[in-house]
Design a protein around this motif. Sequence first.
Motif, PDB file in Angstrom:
ATOM      1  N   GLU A   1      38.378  37.206  40.509  1.00 44.65           N
ATOM      2  CA  GLU A   1      38.322  38.537  41.090  1.00 44.65           C
ATOM      3  C   GLU A   1      39.081  38.576  42.409  1.00 44.65           C
ATOM      4  OE1 GLU A   1      34.621  39.848  42.609  1.00 44.65           O
ATOM      5  OE2 GLU A   1      35.474  41.797  43.116  1.00 44.65           O
TER       6      GLU A   1
ATOM      7  N   GLU B   1      33.866  41.547  52.440  1.00 46.71           N
ATOM      8  CA  GLU B   1      34.079  41.490  50.989  1.00 46.71           C
ATOM      9  C   GLU B   1      34.685  42.787  50.443  1.00 46.71           C
ATOM     10  OE1 GLU B   1      30.519  39.880  49.272  1.00 46.71           O
ATOM     11  OE2 GLU B   1      31.125  40.418  47.242  1.00 46.71           O
ATOM     12  N   GLU B   2      34.154  43.909  50.907  1.00 41.94           N
ATOM     13  CA  GLU B   2      34.641  45.192  50.371  1.00 41.94           C
ATOM     14  C   GLU B   2      36.093  45.452  50.760  1.00 41.94           C
ATOM     15  OE1 GLU B   2      33.267  46.840  47.964  1.00 41.94           O
ATOM     16  OE2 GLU B   2      31.839  45.186  48.109  1.00 41.94           O
TER      17      GLU B   2
ATOM     18  N   TRP C   1      40.126  36.718  47.710  1.00 42.20           N
ATOM     19  CA  TRP C   1      39.002  36.247  46.894  1.00 42.20           C
ATOM     20  C   TRP C   1      37.733  36.806  47.533  1.00 42.20           C
ATOM     21  CZ3 TRP C   1      43.439  33.645  47.833  1.00 42.20           C
ATOM     22  CH2 TRP C   1      44.086  33.031  46.751  1.00 42.20           C
TER      23      TRP C   1
ATOM     24  N   THR D   1      34.645  37.301  46.716  1.00 40.20           N
ATOM     25  CA  THR D   1      33.346  36.615  46.624  1.00 40.20           C
ATOM     26  C   THR D   1      33.265  35.430  47.577  1.00 40.20           C
ATOM     27  OG1 THR D   1      34.168  35.388  44.713  1.00 40.20           O
ATOM     28  CG2 THR D   1      32.814  37.317  44.258  1.00 40.20           C
ATOM     29  N   TYR D   2      34.402  34.953  48.033  1.00 35.28           N
ATOM     30  CA  TYR D   2      34.415  33.877  49.036  1.00 35.28           C
ATOM     31  C   TYR D   2      34.751  34.409  50.431  1.00 35.28           C
ATOM     32  CZ  TYR D   2      34.466  30.951  44.886  1.00 35.28           C
ATOM     33  OH  TYR D   2      34.158  30.372  43.684  1.00 35.28           O
ATOM     34  N   ASN D   3      34.902  35.728  50.549  1.00 35.69           N
ATOM     35  CA  ASN D   3      35.318  36.339  51.825  1.00 35.69           C
ATOM     36  C   ASN D   3      36.615  35.706  52.333  1.00 35.69           C
ATOM     37  OD1 ASN D   3      32.052  35.954  51.952  1.00 35.69           O
ATOM     38  ND2 ASN D   3      32.698  38.003  52.510  1.00 35.69           N
TER      39      ASN D   3
ATOM     40  N   LYS E   1      39.662  41.723  38.054  1.00 38.14           N
ATOM     41  CA  LYS E   1      38.208  41.866  38.035  1.00 38.14           C
ATOM     42  C   LYS E   1      37.581  40.812  37.156  1.00 38.14           C
ATOM     43  CE  LYS E   1      38.060  46.791  38.999  1.00 38.14           C
ATOM     44  NZ  LYS E   1      37.865  48.134  38.467  1.00 38.14           N
TER      45      LYS E   1
ATOM     46  N   ASP F   1      35.714  34.251  38.422  1.00 35.41           N
ATOM     47  CA  ASP F   1      36.238  33.528  39.564  1.00 35.41           C
ATOM     48  C   ASP F   1      37.578  34.082  40.032  1.00 35.41           C
ATOM     49  OD1 ASP F   1      35.518  31.378  41.244  1.00 35.41           O
ATOM     50  OD2 ASP F   1      37.228  30.257  40.451  1.00 35.41           O
TER      51      ASP F   1
ATOM     52  N   ARG G   1      38.454  43.894  48.505  1.00 31.10           N
ATOM     53  CA  ARG G   1      38.567  44.537  47.185  1.00 31.10           C
ATOM     54  C   ARG G   1      39.360  45.838  47.261  1.00 31.10           C
ATOM     55  NH1 ARG G   1      32.942  42.990  46.556  1.00 31.10           N
ATOM     56  NH2 ARG G   1      32.910  41.298  45.042  1.00 31.10           N
TER      57      ARG G   1
ATOM     58  N   LYS H   1      29.279  27.472  44.584  1.00 30.51           N
ATOM     59  CA  LYS H   1      30.513  28.231  44.365  1.00 30.51           C
ATOM     60  C   LYS H   1      31.686  27.271  44.245  1.00 30.51           C
ATOM     61  CE  LYS H   1      29.618  32.655  46.645  1.00 30.51           C
ATOM     62  NZ  LYS H   1      30.128  33.591  47.668  1.00 30.51           N
TER      63      LYS H   1
END
Lengths: 126, 126
Positions: free
Chosen positions: B63, B25-26, B81, B83-85, B58, B61, B29, A8
């Motif tokens: 997102e 993660e959720e 971010w 996807t990276y939490n 969305k 990278d 978002r 990543k």
Amino acid sequence: MQTTTQVKTPVVGKHVYGELYGVDEELLRDQEKLRKIVIEAAHIAKMHLVEVNSWKFKGGDKEGVSVIALVLESHIAIHTWPTYNYATVDVYTCGEHSDPMAAFRYIVSQLAPKRFTVNYSDRSYR
Amino acid sequence: MQTTTQVKTPVVGKHVYGELYGVDEELLRDQEKLRKIVIEAAHIAKMHLVEVNSWKFKGGDKEGVSVIALVLESHIAIHTWPTYNYATVDVYTCGEHSDPMAAFRYIVSQLAPKRFTVNYSDRSYR
């Protein structure tokens, strides 16, 4: 059998901020000019500009202009206090190729303060 | 004859910022939830909230969600971010009675990171 591991890309965040003293009072009231400075600063920093918002406050101790630009995914902010000839600047950028210091220098060159401070903070995923 | 000299109140600016790791993660978002957290944080910091803007990006990278609130005359910003939490938080307040650290603590309590950093910068006129 060879396996590949997806690495990543880390989040690179760079935040340059400072305080500007002795700035021309009228310039610090000029919302349109300050917006233009922020937009050009985003361009200079190689930032992807999403939206620029600005506000002008009148009356009393709270007089001044605020300009906040969202860039992908960070921000530029200028807050001004004309009666004190004072402004604060934040240039927070993401991505290896962004150059927040260049944007900060541009803003300083346009506001022409008598003196200023500058600080840097690494906002990257570490 | 007695004369009085008006002493200008200096501009008091306080900027607390940090990086949050290991956030769900959720949650990162959830634009609506993040907006609510920022609004409540402004209330807790005793800040005068002017406007809240937010954006959801969305794909790839980039997102994530950005929420930026203008407060008189400073700002709160959360950039995420998922996807990276990972998320970064800025709580920049003005005025002696504002309490940016309380707002920062509130945001941390809501995002519940596994670990986080916190920094403080005095943005006052000096």
